[in-house]
Design an enzyme around this catalytic site. Structure first.
Site, short mmCIF file in Angstrom:
data_model
loop_
_atom_site.label_atom_id
_atom_site.label_comp_id
_atom_site.label_asym_id
_atom_site.label_seq_id
_atom_site.Cartn_x
_atom_site.Cartn_y
_atom_site.Cartn_z
N GLU A 53 45.33 52.05 46.56
CA GLU A 53 46.17 51.87 46.85
C GLU A 53 45.69 51.85 48.74
O GLU A 53 44.50 52.95 48.54
CB GLU A 53 47.14 52.56 46.74
N CYS A 62 44.79 45.50 43.54
CA CYS A 62 45.27 45.27 42.49
C CYS A 62 44.32 45.86 41.41
O CYS A 62 42.61 45.03 41.87
CB CYS A 62 46.00 44.40 42.59
N GLU A 64 43.20 44.32 38.64
CA GLU A 64 42.15 43.40 38.12
C GLU A 64 41.81 42.00 38.88
O GLU A 64 40.29 42.67 39.00
CB GLU A 64 43.98 42.06 37.80
N CYS A 96 47.10 37.97 41.66
CA CYS A 96 45.78 37.62 40.83
C CYS A 96 45.86 37.11 39.59
O CYS A 96 44.25 36.48 39.31
CB CYS A 96 45.87 39.37 39.98
N1 THU Z 1 49.29 46.56 41.04
C1 THU Z 1 47.82 46.10 39.99
O1 THU Z 1 46.82 46.92 39.99
N2 THU Z 1 47.47 44.82 39.43
C2 THU Z 1 49.38 43.68 39.45
O2 THU Z 1 49.07 43.01 39.08
C3 THU Z 1 50.50 44.28 40.56
C4 THU Z 1 50.62 45.11 40.80
C5 THU Z 1 49.03 47.73 41.49
C6 THU Z 1 49.34 47.88 43.34
C7 THU Z 1 50.24 48.75 43.55
O3 THU Z 1 48.87 50.24 43.60
C8 THU Z 1 50.57 48.96 42.26
O4 THU Z 1 50.53 48.49 41.58
C9 THU Z 1 52.30 49.22 42.61
O5 THU Z 1 52.83 47.43 43.31
#
Ligand code: THU
Length: 138
Positions: A53, A62, A64, A96
């Site tokens: 983040e 994300c 993935e 993703c």
């Molecule tokens: N997030 C992922 O890592 N993968 C996803 O497919 C959906 C969301 C993360 C992004 C963010 O850091 C947190 O989940 C909340 O949205």
């Protein structure tokens, strides 16, 4: 259980464990929602990713996509060595899924770690079910 799901079961535990280990690396101070992903490549290599983040929220990436980009940057993922399966600790978002669809077909197994005690500890989806229509330039 058919032959394909039996085959998936042979690597499911290892791949899910890799995703859960990657989840621990997540940098998620804003949402506190930690995600781990593990990409199994055709040659058997596993590449991990976690969400990263940023204070500028839109810059967050994300898990993935971190896995896909790490694998490409390491010279491991290519059209000649495509993904064979993905394990992830949460359902992948549509962005993703689009990125995965660049390198994988609709038949890519997506193993989502289940918190609810699902059989084998995961829910099995296929990329094409999660994203039936893929954006393509041609
Ligand atoms: N997030 C992922 O890592 N993968 C996803 O497919 C959906 C969301 C993360 C992004 C963010 O850091 C947190 O989940 C909340 O949205």
């Amino acid at each position: 259980m058919n032959t394909l799901t039996q085959l998936i079961d042979t690597y499911a535990e290892k791949l899910l464990q890799a995703a859960k280990t990657a989840q621990k690396q997540a940098y998620a101070p804003y949402s506190e929602f930690r995600v781990g992903a593990a990409l199994l490549l055709a040659d058997g290599e596993i590449v991990n990713g976690c969400n990263v983040e940023n204070a500028s929220y839109g810059a967050t990436v994300c898990a993935e996509r971190v896995a896909v980009w790490s694998a490409v940057a390491a010279g491991k993922l290519s059209p000649q060595n495509p993904p064979k399966a993905l394990a992830v600790t949460a359902l992948p978002c549509a962005l993703c899924l689009q990125v995965l669809s660049e390198f994988a077909g609709a038949d890519l197994p997506v193993l989502v770690a289940a918190a609810d005690g699902a059989e084998g500890g995961y829910r099995l989806f296929y990329l094409g079910d999660l994203l039936p229509q893929v954006f393509r330039l041609k």
